[in-house]
Design an enzyme around this catalytic site. Structure first.
Site, PDB file in Angstrom:
ATOM      1  N   GLU A 117      51.314  32.102  37.901  1.00  0.00           N
ATOM      2  CA  GLU A 117      51.495  31.188  36.749  1.00  0.00           C
ATOM      3  C   GLU A 117      50.450  31.441  35.663  1.00  0.00           C
ATOM      4  O   GLU A 117      49.939  30.509  35.046  1.00  0.00           O
ATOM      5  CB  GLU A 117      51.464  29.724  37.177  1.00  0.00           C
ATOM      6  CG  GLU A 117      52.749  29.204  37.763  1.00  0.00           C
ATOM      7  CD  GLU A 117      53.978  29.439  36.897  1.00  0.00           C
ATOM      8  OE1 GLU A 117      53.848  29.575  35.667  1.00  0.00           O
ATOM      9  OE2 GLU A 117      55.072  29.499  37.479  1.00  0.00           O
TER      10      GLU A 117
HETATM   11  C1  LIG Z   1      51.924  35.487  46.163  1.00  0.00           C
HETATM   12  C2  LIG Z   1      52.485  35.677  44.795  1.00  0.00           C
HETATM   13  C3  LIG Z   1      53.545  34.893  44.373  1.00  0.00           C
HETATM   14  C4  LIG Z   1      54.124  35.095  43.116  1.00  0.00           C
HETATM   15  N1  LIG Z   1      55.230  34.379  42.750  1.00  0.00           N
HETATM   16  C5  LIG Z   1      55.908  34.745  41.626  1.00  0.00           C
HETATM   17  C6  LIG Z   1      57.194  34.192  41.325  1.00  0.00           C
HETATM   18  O1  LIG Z   1      57.713  33.337  42.053  1.00  0.00           O
HETATM   19  N2  LIG Z   1      57.841  34.648  40.228  1.00  0.00           N
HETATM   20  C7  LIG Z   1      57.321  35.594  39.412  1.00  0.00           C
HETATM   21  O2  LIG Z   1      57.975  35.970  38.445  1.00  0.00           O
HETATM   22  N3  LIG Z   1      56.103  36.117  39.647  1.00  0.00           N
HETATM   23  C8  LIG Z   1      55.383  35.725  40.732  1.00  0.00           C
HETATM   24  N4  LIG Z   1      54.166  36.289  41.011  1.00  0.00           N
HETATM   25  C9  LIG Z   1      53.587  37.230  40.074  1.00  0.00           C
HETATM   26  C10 LIG Z   1      52.388  36.687  39.326  1.00  0.00           C
HETATM   27  O3  LIG Z   1      52.803  35.708  38.408  1.00  0.00           O
HETATM   28  C11 LIG Z   1      51.660  37.872  38.686  1.00  0.00           C
HETATM   29  O4  LIG Z   1      51.041  38.584  39.737  1.00  0.00           O
HETATM   30  C12 LIG Z   1      50.653  37.423  37.648  1.00  0.00           C
HETATM   31  O5  LIG Z   1      51.305  36.924  36.513  1.00  0.00           O
HETATM   32  C13 LIG Z   1      49.711  38.550  37.218  1.00  0.00           C
HETATM   33  O6  LIG Z   1      50.424  39.705  36.868  1.00  0.00           O
HETATM   34  P1  LIG Z   1      50.011  41.102  37.508  1.00  0.00           P
HETATM   35  O7  LIG Z   1      49.946  40.923  38.964  1.00  0.00           O
HETATM   36  O8  LIG Z   1      50.885  42.134  36.969  1.00  0.00           O
HETATM   37  O9  LIG Z   1      48.521  41.333  37.015  1.00  0.00           O
HETATM   38  P2  LIG Z   1      48.120  42.011  35.609  1.00  0.00           P
HETATM   39  O10 LIG Z   1      48.891  41.396  34.505  1.00  0.00           O
HETATM   40  O11 LIG Z   1      48.159  43.478  35.761  1.00  0.00           O
HETATM   41  O12 LIG Z   1      46.597  41.546  35.485  1.00  0.00           O
HETATM   42  C14 LIG Z   1      45.500  42.257  36.100  1.00  0.00           C
HETATM   43  C15 LIG Z   1      44.196  41.694  35.538  1.00  0.00           C
HETATM   44  O13 LIG Z   1      44.158  41.917  34.113  1.00  0.00           O
HETATM   45  C16 LIG Z   1      43.924  40.694  33.435  1.00  0.00           C
HETATM   46  N5  LIG Z   1      44.679  40.664  32.167  1.00  0.00           N
HETATM   47  C17 LIG Z   1      45.932  41.105  31.946  1.00  0.00           C
HETATM   48  N6  LIG Z   1      46.289  40.845  30.679  1.00  0.00           N
HETATM   49  C18 LIG Z   1      45.264  40.210  30.095  1.00  0.00           C
HETATM   50  C19 LIG Z   1      45.023  39.654  28.815  1.00  0.00           C
HETATM   51  N7  LIG Z   1      45.959  39.684  27.857  1.00  0.00           N
HETATM   52  N8  LIG Z   1      43.836  39.058  28.578  1.00  0.00           N
HETATM   53  C20 LIG Z   1      42.881  39.007  29.530  1.00  0.00           C
HETATM   54  N9  LIG Z   1      43.047  39.500  30.759  1.00  0.00           N
HETATM   55  C21 LIG Z   1      44.225  40.084  31.051  1.00  0.00           C
HETATM   56  C22 LIG Z   1      44.402  39.604  34.385  1.00  0.00           C
HETATM   57  O14 LIG Z   1      43.768  38.364  34.144  1.00  0.00           O
HETATM   58  C23 LIG Z   1      44.038  40.187  35.751  1.00  0.00           C
HETATM   59  O15 LIG Z   1      42.714  39.902  36.055  1.00  0.00           O
HETATM   60  C24 LIG Z   1      53.562  36.059  42.244  1.00  0.00           C
HETATM   61  C25 LIG Z   1      52.462  36.828  42.657  1.00  0.00           C
HETATM   62  C26 LIG Z   1      51.944  36.667  43.915  1.00  0.00           C
HETATM   63  C27 LIG Z   1      50.818  37.547  44.350  1.00  0.00           C
END
Ligand SMILES: Cc1cc2nc3c(=O)[nH]c(=O)nc-3n(C[C@H](O)[C@H](O)[C@H](O)COP(=O)(O)OP(=O)(O)OC[C@H]3O[C@@H](n4cnc5c(N)ncnc54)[C@H](O)[C@@H]3O)c2cc1C
Length: 597
Positions: free
Chosen positions: A438
């Site tokens: 989220e």
């Molecule tokens: C157990 C679990 C349940 C989940 N459930 C759902 C679900 O039901 N539906 C769904 O759609 N998704 C779900 N997710 C996905 C989750 O919402 C994403 O993992 C999350 O939004 C982060 O995206 P990412 O993993 O690609 O990390 P990334 O976006 O790659 O981020 C990596 C790092 O970079 C930082 N970063 C990235 N962009 C910026 C920025 N603009 N400014 C500052 N820092 C930044 C982040 O803060 C983080 O520290 C789930 C994930 C997990 C692990």
């Protein structure tokens, strides 16, 4: 073995009845029936269900995890039965729209109840939580005929909902969504892969309603080209019965750090030609629709932080009462570790910060009710501004703190905290996801700084600080020296925050990297100060009238005093970090030069 969960009803009731108070909600149109007695009965009943049905499955569910085979997912033993009891008792529909079978209670009342479910069993609660998100999206944006098909079944809990946003290349940045939607008569054909989908597949309900973000052919690039679709696992016949299986399947589930009982699925759409999807609202407005429900989802995840922190505290407190070790200074004989000053420090850090987070989460919920229901438009608008401001703070501050608190819970146990059988480690593992999904903490901090502070020139931030200032003034006028001290400390922290605001607003336009480097320290400072404000307000209320439970009142006042000494002083350091932003950015760039080249 892990200790049973006991809902902290006294604190919940205090926040609802005296700190907020609930009359802010039950005088709103549509909520007139919501009396204090009704709310107390709901809390009592919910606490029994949380303790007797959900809590015993928390640890066993974690140990067993979910089982994936050939596209099907089996939840751990007992989950299916608990879910059946949960929907039978009507818990899922508490705040849902009465027009579709919901009970229409204010968010302020649903919030403590949801806290109980998350404390008792966070992995279980994720299913109803995601369903609530799907209900909100459909209720606000889908066509009436879609609402008639899906809402009653989602609100009754017969069907569950999911949010399918994330893809391998689209996480925090959803503009990169690449799942495709091709028009095909009265529906669309969806193809693509979504990852990390909570409860994407499971055995708790007869149907699963996936809300999916996808892109139409020739859609504009980026965020303005994403549409939202309903993609049911089983198609629904015109008489409402379940029809054939849709072309969507669970390809696998993840092995992860925590929330083992919540299946996190890789979802494959359209391997056999395209999953049938129905457009929600208008084409290319999907992300905008998602944002309307994302705010509530963010508050809900913040509440998860409160809930896990509370559970970790209860676990640590029970252990500290039993474990005897070492000689306690100034005391005779062998005593439980609870008597060591350092263990007390850890327990009080856990307790007071959990109380502060709870108060802020409930205050935000109350603002949400006012923003939706108040008859006066100006009041609605100002409450909406307040909840918009508080949402990233509740989400990120409470979840980051939950990890710290769950970690303290492990520390209180010593070596036994690191061993799975006490259950202390599970809370730390479960809490760890809350700062990621989220919207990560980094995303929340950027939202607070950019959209909620810079965009309105700090007006809402200053309006909040003025309210906190009024509370500090009142504390300083009180005859009790402790309350005066609380007021003095609070006032000083407001001055630090004002300094940070002035610097950020002055600097952002010409050096946004420098202000963004301070975005998290800023969010944390606001969280810490808002927590102090609500604990100070609680102390004031109870100092004037302790109510029927003197011991509760004196413990709450002690919480506020402890927080002002042990927690609030960090704001000064955080603000120094913020205002050193330009130098910080240079040091980061120089320090990471080898990585950046
Ligand atoms: C157990 C679990 C349940 C989940 N459930 C759902 C679900 O039901 N539906 C769904 O759609 N998704 C779900 N997710 C996905 C989750 O919402 C994403 O993992 C999350 O939004 C982060 O995206 P990412 O993993 O690609 O990390 P990334 O976006 O790659 O981020 C990596 C790092 O970079 C930082 N970063 C990235 N962009 C910026 C920025 N603009 N400014 C500052 N820092 C930044 C982040 O803060 C983080 O520290 C789930 C994930 C997990 C692990």
């Amino acid at each position: 073995m892990p200790v049973d969960y006991q809902a902290p009803i006294a604190d919940m009731q205090f926040v609802l009845h005296r700190l907020i108070p609930l009359t802010k909600s039950n005088t709103l149109p549509g909520y007139e029936e919501v009396s204090d007695d009704l709310v107390n009965t709901i809390l009592e009943e919910a606490s029994k269900f949380a303790k007797e049905v959900l809590s015993p499955l928390n640890w066993t569910g974690d140990q067993e995890g979910c089982n994936y085979q050939d596209g099907e997912v089996k939840t751990p033993k007992g989950f299916k039965d608990a879910y059946a009891q949960y929907i039978e008792a009507g818990w899922i529909s508490l705040a849902a729209n009465p027009n579709f079978g919901g009970q229409g209670l204010p968010l302020t009342v649903a919030t403590p109840v949801n806290e109980m479910w998350h404390s008792a069993n966070m992995a279980f609660m994720l299913c109803p939580m995601l369903t609530a998100g799907a209900i909100e999206a459909i209720e606000h944006h889908a066509k009436p005929e879609q609402q008639t098909v899906y809402l009653p079944n989602l609100i009754s809990g017969q069907w569950a909902g999911t949010m399918n946003l994330t893809e391998p290349a689209a996480g925090s940045d959803l503009s990169a969504v690449s799942t495709k939607a091709i028009p095909n008569g009265d529906h669309y054909r969806i193809t693509g892969t979504k990852i990390f989908i909570t409860y994407g597949e499971h055995d708790l309900t007869e149907n699963i309603v996936h809300l999916v973000l996808a892109r139409l052919p020739n859609a504009p690039a980026g965020v303005k080209g994403i549409s939202l679709f309903i993609v049911p696992k089983y198609l629904v016949n015109s008489d409402g019965s379940l029809g054939q299986r849709n072309d969507v399947k669970c390809a696998s589930i993840e092995h992860k750090l925590g929330i083992h009982a919540s299946p996190t699925a890789v979802m494959s759409f359209g391997e056999a030609g395209g999953a049938v999807g129905y457009l929600v609202g208008e084409e290319n407005r999907g992300l905008e629709y998602m944002f309307t429900m994302m705010n509530n989802a963010r508050l809900a995840v913040g509440l998860e932080g409160v809930a896990v922190a509370e559970r970790a505290y209860q676990q640590a407190a029970a252990y500290a009462k039993e474990r005897v070790q070492g000689k306690v200074a100034q005391k005779e004989g062998k005593l439980p570790i609870l008597h060591h000053a350092d263990v007390q420090r850890m327990l009080m850090l856990m307790k007071t910060q959990t109380e502060a987070m709870r108060a802020l989460a409930y205050v935000a919920a109350a603002q949400g009710d006012i923003a939706q229901k108040h008859s006066d438009e100006t009041t609605r608008v100002s409450s909406q501004k307040r909840i918009d401001f508080l949402t990233p703070i509740v989400k990120a501050w409470s979840t980051e703190l939950a990890i710290e608190i769950a970690s303290l819970g492990v520390q209180v146990h010593g070596g036994m905290g690191y061993i799975e059988e006490t259950g202390a480690a599970q809370h730390l593992r479960d809490a760890r996801i809350t700062t990621i999904y989220e919207g990560t903490t980094g995303i929340q901090a950027g939202d607070l700084l950019g959209r909620k502070i810079i965009r309105d020139d700090g007006q809402e931030a200053r309006r909040l600080l003025l309210e906190i200032q009024a509370c500090a003034d009142e504390c300083q006028k009180n005859s009790n020296a402790n309350i005066q001290m609380i007021g003095t400390e609070l006032k000083q922290s407001i001055q630090f925050l004002e300094k940070a605001l002035n610097w950020l607003i002055k600097t952002h336009a010409h050096h946004p990297q420098a202000t963004l480097a301070g975005a998290y320290p800023l969010l944390k400072s606001f969280g810490v100060v808002c927590g102090a404000w609500l604990l100070a307000k609680s102390a004031l209320i109870l100092e004037k009238d302790s109510g029927p439970d003197q011991s509760f009142a004196s413990q709450k006042i002690a919480s506020a005093i402890f927080y002002m000494h042990e927690v609030l002083p960090q704001v000064e350091g955080l603000v120094r970090t913020i205002c050193a932003g330009e130098s910080v950015v240079k040091a980061m760039n120089d320090g990471l030069a080898d990585l950046m080249h």
